[in-house]
Design an enzyme around this catalytic site. Structure first.
Site, PDB file in Angstrom:
ATOM      1  N   GLY A  12      -1.635  18.798  -3.332  1.00  4.52           N
ATOM      2  CA  GLY A  12      -0.405  18.707  -4.117  1.00  4.52           C
ATOM      3  C   GLY A  12      -0.724  18.871  -5.584  1.00  4.52           C
ATOM      4  CB  ALA A  14      -0.453  17.015 -12.070  1.00  6.36           C
ATOM      5  CB  SER A  16       2.750  16.368  -6.213  1.00  3.77           C
ATOM      6  OG  SER A  16       1.500  16.059  -5.619  1.00  3.77           O
ATOM      7  CE  LYS A  18      -3.240  15.272  -6.325  1.00  4.28           C
ATOM      8  NZ  LYS A  18      -2.510  14.698  -7.492  1.00  4.28           N
ATOM      9  CB  SER A  19      -2.638   9.057  -4.576  1.00  4.16           C
ATOM     10  OG  SER A  19      -3.602   9.882  -5.201  1.00  4.16           O
ATOM     11  CB  THR A  38     -14.598  11.171  -6.241  1.00  5.00           C
ATOM     12  OG1 THR A  38     -13.283  11.613  -6.596  1.00  5.00           O
ATOM     13  CG2 THR A  38     -14.744  11.147  -4.724  1.00  5.00           C
ATOM     14  CG  HIS A  53      -4.616   6.143  -8.348  1.00  6.42           C
ATOM     15  ND1 HIS A  53      -4.559   7.029  -7.319  1.00  6.42           N
ATOM     16  CD2 HIS A  53      -4.057   6.771  -9.406  1.00  6.42           C
ATOM     17  CE1 HIS A  53      -4.013   8.160  -7.739  1.00  6.42           C
ATOM     18  NE2 HIS A  53      -3.713   8.029  -9.004  1.00  6.42           N
ATOM     19  NE  ARG A  54     -10.039  -0.480  -8.566  1.00  8.27           N
ATOM     20  CZ  ARG A  54     -11.305  -0.548  -8.955  1.00  8.27           C
ATOM     21  NH1 ARG A  54     -11.798  -1.672  -9.464  1.00  8.27           N
ATOM     22  NH2 ARG A  54     -12.097   0.495  -8.850  1.00  8.27           N
ATOM     23  NE  ARG A  56       0.017   4.207  -5.260  1.00 13.17           N
ATOM     24  CZ  ARG A  56      -0.239   5.370  -5.814  1.00 13.17           C
ATOM     25  NH1 ARG A  56       0.490   5.798  -6.810  1.00 13.17           N
ATOM     26  NH2 ARG A  56      -1.208   6.128  -5.375  1.00 13.17           N
TER      27      ARG A  56
END
Lengths: 174, 174, 174
Positions: A12, A14, A16, A18-19, A38, A53-54, A56
């Site tokens: 996907g 930016a 979008s 996807k995560s 990564t 991200h973490r 969430r």
């Protein structure tokens, strides 16, 4: 035995979604979950993204940070839970000049996995041709990596504006 | 008589597997195959890409190199075999400032073809707006060209990470 | 009562045919039509684009130009006809540094609309990562805006080479 697909790729653009899509796919699987990050937090912008991200994810997750030896991490954690790799694009950027052997090693490891792996990657070849040769080469290597992983994957999804579009398996083929 | 679609367009990002997809679509057709290369090998990078593409095809292929008069080539080779045009993006770049009449000529020729034609093009309008006006104008002309060819085509596919996504014909319409 | 979807989002790359697709979706609805233009004609290129878009529509349309207060326009025009918003990308660019509250206000208004609204937006996160931080931030904000509007929308379409691809609702889900 598990009839769920073992290897799933989520691509996907930016922001979008996807995560989030990858996390919801991983959560089909009961049991422990391992987040394989990564990213290298080399600047404030990236540190902020990793934190977002973490935040969430909830406490059921173990996090492994590995910028380079992704094949090794997948091999070592197989059998310990479902893995979410976020993301292949940053891994490729970390690999530097000659990523070919590492991509081959990743594919070889993916083909032998027993526990599920969901891999996040990016669409980044749909803009105007970049002016600098380095960006063009990265774009080429990245596209070839996506193709190699998609070939192995049981399922491939593209996120667009937060919505999932299934690319594999498809009912209609060329 | 042939029930296969005559005109097929294959779009996709950089290294999305669009040329391979186009080749596999062309290979539905028995008989001679003609590869119409629109690239001009003006630098090492491009020479390398043309060589890579050429190595992938076997000896059944005839190659025609034509950077500008694509309508003329299609007209002359109609009846001699199935044609693979790779690609419209480089052809448009070769045309320069005012490509409108050449695009109209291409569309007029495509509508009269008896033998199959598979045309490769690129998605390049899905990135951030380019800073320079020339790139913005090329992006606009390119998008309009893609729309014009897609309107004529019997089938349109988009390659994403090496996987085919059918855009035309579709069962569901707007 | 109307069984047609009330809120529709149409995304797509530059010159992908998204505005035409949005207009054809809006024209499912009988009655008056209102074109909500968010563009500011700050240069010749943009003036030309606005004129092109205007020439395509016929006399049944009322035009409202509003670069900033999109939520207010939708609230005031609800009940007066079907609205076409063209486009969210320019609106976001007009909002400047902190667009979060305006996006929240838009979503709140969209959830309460009685008359149809079709919103045009762009795909701009599928190219290589932009070199400047401002473009990266805009790309992030834009992606989050698209996700927020797509979540509310009854239907979401992506235009590719002038062809419609339905993203929502889908038969197959992740």
């Amino acid at each position: 035995m598990n009839s769920e697909p073992r290897i799933v790729m989520v691509t996907g653009g930016a922001r979008s979604g996807k995560s989030s899509l990858a996390e919801s796919i991983l959560c089909r699987h009961a049991g422990p979950r391992i987040y394989v990050a990564t990213a290298q937090a080399w600047d404030d912008e990236m540190t902020q993204r990793i934190k977002l991200h973490r935040d969430r994810r909830d406490a059921d997750w173990t996090t492994v940070e590995e910028p380079l030896d992704l094949p090794g991490v997948l091999q070592r954690t197989d059998g310990q839970g479902a893995r979410l790799v976020d993301c292949l694009t940053l891994w490729l950027a970390n690999l530097g000049e000659a990523p070919g052997p590492a991509i081959d090693a990743l594919c070889a490891v993916l083909e032998r996995q027993q526990s599920p792996v969901v891999l996040v990657t990016n669409e980044l070849g749909q803009g105007i041709v970049p002016e600098n040769a380095l960006a063009r080469r990265f774009r080429d290597q990245h596209g070839l990596m996506n193709q190699a992983v998609a070939r192995i994957a049981d399922e491939v999804w593209m996120a667009v504006s937060g919505l999932p579009l299934r690319l594999k398996p498809q009912k209609e083929t060329a």
